[in-house]
Motif scaffolding. Structure first.
Motif, mmCIF file in Angstrom:
data_model
loop_
_atom_site.group_PDB
_atom_site.id
_atom_site.type_symbol
_atom_site.label_atom_id
_atom_site.label_comp_id
_atom_site.label_asym_id
_atom_site.label_seq_id
_atom_site.Cartn_x
_atom_site.Cartn_y
_atom_site.Cartn_z
ATOM 1 N N LYS A 24 4.604 15.778 27.352
ATOM 2 C CA LYS A 24 4.450 15.856 25.899
ATOM 3 C C LYS A 24 4.750 14.519 25.251
ATOM 4 C CE LYS A 24 5.304 20.745 25.201
ATOM 5 N NZ LYS A 24 6.149 21.746 24.579
ATOM 6 N N GLN A 25 5.776 13.836 25.750
ATOM 7 C CA GLN A 25 6.128 12.526 25.209
ATOM 8 C C GLN A 25 4.995 11.542 25.465
ATOM 9 O OE1 GLN A 25 9.533 10.685 27.021
ATOM 10 N NE2 GLN A 25 9.935 9.426 25.229
ATOM 11 N N GLN A 26 4.403 11.595 26.630
ATOM 12 C CA GLN A 26 3.288 10.712 26.945
ATOM 13 C C GLN A 26 2.078 11.023 26.068
ATOM 14 O OE1 GLN A 26 2.789 11.302 31.120
ATOM 15 N NE2 GLN A 26 4.328 9.774 31.688
ATOM 16 N N SER A 27 1.826 12.304 25.814
ATOM 17 C CA SER A 27 0.689 12.656 24.963
ATOM 18 C C SER A 27 0.909 12.181 23.531
ATOM 19 C CB SER A 27 0.406 14.151 25.006
ATOM 20 O OG SER A 27 1.431 14.863 24.348
ATOM 21 N N CYS A 28 2.192 12.214 23.052
ATOM 22 C CA CYS A 28 2.485 11.720 21.711
ATOM 23 C C CYS A 28 2.259 10.224 21.629
ATOM 24 C CB CYS A 28 3.916 12.048 21.312
ATOM 25 S SG CYS A 28 4.170 13.800 21.003
ATOM 26 N N SER A 29 2.743 9.498 22.621
ATOM 27 C CA SER A 29 2.546 8.047 22.592
ATOM 28 C C SER A 29 1.079 7.708 22.802
ATOM 29 C CB SER A 29 3.425 7.367 23.637
ATOM 30 O OG SER A 29 3.065 7.783 24.938
ATOM 31 N N SER A 30 0.371 8.516 23.585
ATOM 32 C CA SER A 30 -1.054 8.250 23.770
ATOM 33 C C SER A 30 -1.837 8.553 22.496
ATOM 34 C CB SER A 30 -1.616 9.044 24.946
ATOM 35 O OG SER A 30 -1.616 10.423 24.654
ATOM 36 N N SER A 31 -1.432 9.576 21.723
ATOM 37 C CA SER A 31 -2.129 9.849 20.461
ATOM 38 C C SER A 31 -1.881 8.715 19.474
ATOM 39 C CB SER A 31 -1.704 11.191 19.867
ATOM 40 O OG SER A 31 -0.346 11.137 19.485
ATOM 41 N N HIS A 32 -0.661 8.164 19.466
ATOM 42 C CA HIS A 32 -0.359 7.000 18.619
ATOM 43 C C HIS A 32 -1.197 5.812 19.070
ATOM 44 C CE1 HIS A 32 2.105 4.573 15.910
ATOM 45 N NE2 HIS A 32 2.081 3.640 16.860
ATOM 46 N N LEU A 33 -1.298 5.637 20.367
ATOM 47 C CA LEU A 33 -2.107 4.553 20.920
ATOM 48 C C LEU A 33 -3.577 4.750 20.560
ATOM 49 C CD1 LEU A 33 -2.208 2.024 22.678
ATOM 50 C CD2 LEU A 33 -2.458 3.503 24.669
ATOM 51 N N GLU A 34 -4.038 5.988 20.621
ATOM 52 C CA GLU A 34 -5.433 6.275 20.243
ATOM 53 C C GLU A 34 -5.691 5.905 18.790
ATOM 54 O OE1 GLU A 34 -6.202 10.342 21.180
ATOM 55 O OE2 GLU A 34 -6.009 10.009 23.335
ATOM 56 N N LEU A 35 -4.725 6.211 17.925
ATOM 57 C CA LEU A 35 -4.869 5.844 16.517
ATOM 58 C C LEU A 35 -4.938 4.331 16.353
ATOM 59 C CD1 LEU A 35 -2.459 8.315 14.685
ATOM 60 C CD2 LEU A 35 -4.951 8.243 14.542
ATOM 61 N N LEU A 36 -4.109 3.621 17.070
ATOM 62 C CA LEU A 36 -4.136 2.158 17.008
ATOM 63 C C LEU A 36 -5.459 1.608 17.525
ATOM 64 C CD1 LEU A 36 -0.515 1.308 18.190
ATOM 65 C CD2 LEU A 36 -1.461 0.993 15.902
ATOM 66 N N LEU A 37 -5.939 2.170 18.611
ATOM 67 C CA LEU A 37 -7.225 1.727 19.168
ATOM 68 C C LEU A 37 -8.381 2.030 18.215
ATOM 69 C CD1 LEU A 37 -6.802 2.741 22.924
ATOM 70 C CD2 LEU A 37 -6.794 0.432 21.954
ATOM 71 N N GLU A 38 -8.327 3.206 17.620
ATOM 72 C CA GLU A 38 -9.367 3.570 16.649
ATOM 73 C C GLU A 38 -9.337 2.636 15.456
ATOM 74 O OE1 GLU A 38 -12.478 5.853 14.885
ATOM 75 O OE2 GLU A 38 -11.757 5.678 16.928
ATOM 76 N N SER A 39 -8.141 2.301 15.002
ATOM 77 C CA SER A 39 -7.993 1.368 13.889
ATOM 78 C C SER A 39 -8.581 0.003 14.249
ATOM 79 C CB SER A 39 -6.517 1.225 13.531
ATOM 80 O OG SER A 39 -6.336 0.203 12.594
ATOM 81 N N GLU A 40 -8.291 -0.465 15.431
ATOM 82 C CA GLU A 40 -8.821 -1.765 15.876
ATOM 83 C C GLU A 40 -10.343 -1.716 16.006
ATOM 84 O OE1 GLU A 40 -8.664 -5.692 16.717
ATOM 85 O OE2 GLU A 40 -7.006 -4.429 16.091
ATOM 86 N N ARG A 41 -10.860 -0.611 16.535
ATOM 87 C CA ARG A 41 -12.309 -0.457 16.679
ATOM 88 C C ARG A 41 -12.985 -0.478 15.302
ATOM 89 N NH1 ARG A 41 -16.107 3.081 16.049
ATOM 90 N NH2 ARG A 41 -14.723 4.771 15.460
ATOM 91 N N LEU A 42 -12.401 0.233 14.342
ATOM 92 C CA LEU A 42 -12.950 0.258 12.987
ATOM 93 C C LEU A 42 -12.887 -1.117 12.343
ATOM 94 C CD1 LEU A 42 -11.546 3.650 11.649
ATOM 95 C CD2 LEU A 42 -13.921 3.115 12.224
ATOM 96 N N ARG A 43 -11.816 -1.825 12.574
ATOM 97 C CA ARG A 43 -11.662 -3.178 12.022
ATOM 98 C C ARG A 43 -12.753 -4.101 12.589
ATOM 99 N NH1 ARG A 43 -6.515 -4.211 13.392
ATOM 100 N NH2 ARG A 43 -5.766 -3.240 11.507
ATOM 101 N N ASN A 44 -12.983 -4.015 13.910
ATOM 102 C CA ASN A 44 -14.019 -4.842 14.540
ATOM 103 C C ASN A 44 -15.412 -4.480 14.037
ATOM 104 O OD1 ASN A 44 -12.169 -6.261 16.055
ATOM 105 N ND2 ASN A 44 -12.339 -4.921 17.831
#
Length: 165
Positions: free
Chosen positions: A78-98
């Motif tokens: 569960k902890q890994q899934s939470c950090s991965s969802s945060h990471l997904e948000l960061l990646l999505e943000s970077e993708r949108l920025r690019n």
């Protein structure tokens, strides 16, 4: 000659309309992406402002687990899934920025291309339209004169085929 000028004029108008439509479409797309980027930034800021205990309690329940117990592996996943969802948000943000940067560059490029079509270009197009209209009038007058001369001397006058639309 006027037929080719008219075709050229129509082609330039068509190209200009397509470019304007593309610029509008890209501008709208850029605005949407900017909004998505702002939303993602705000979401990231909200997540970063939350204390770790609140983050874990709100999205990932914290459990006191004895190491080696069967439930400890569940908590880690569960902890890994939470950090991965945060990471997904960061990646999505970077993708949108690019993507936003890419569209902004394309938008700027199209605006620069349209900037090359200055007022002189459109004045020239208007001059060509006027010259075309005048030459059509003059041709009609010549045809009338030619018909009169042909009738006067008993010659047959064949009307030329018109290909203008």
């Amino acid at each position: 000659m006027y037929n080719t000028l008219f075709k050229r004029y129509q082609k330039e108008i068509k190209i200009r309309k397509e470019q304007n439509e593309m610029i509008l479409e890209l501008t709208e797309k850029t605005q949407k992406l900017e909004l998505q980027l702002q939303d993602a930034k705000q979401r990231i800021q909200q997540l970063e402002k939350l204390p770790i205990s609140k983050k874990e309690s709100s999205s990932c329940p914290r459990r006191h687990v004895v190491k080696g117990s069967p439930s400890s592996s569940k908590w880690r996943s569960k902890q890994q899934s939470c950090s991965s969802s945060h990471l997904e948000l960061l990646l999505e943000s970077e993708r949108l920025r690019n993507e936003n940067l890419k569209i902004a560059k394309e938008n700027k490029m199209l605006k620069n291309e349209l900037a090359g079509l200055d007022k002189g270009f459109f004045d020239e197009i208007e001059d060509l339209k006027y010259a075309l209209q005048e030459s059509v009038k003059l041709n009609k007058e010549y045809e009338k004169c030619f018909q009169c001369i042909s009738a006067k001397y008993g010659l047959t006058f064949l009307q030329p085929h018109r290909n203008l639309k």
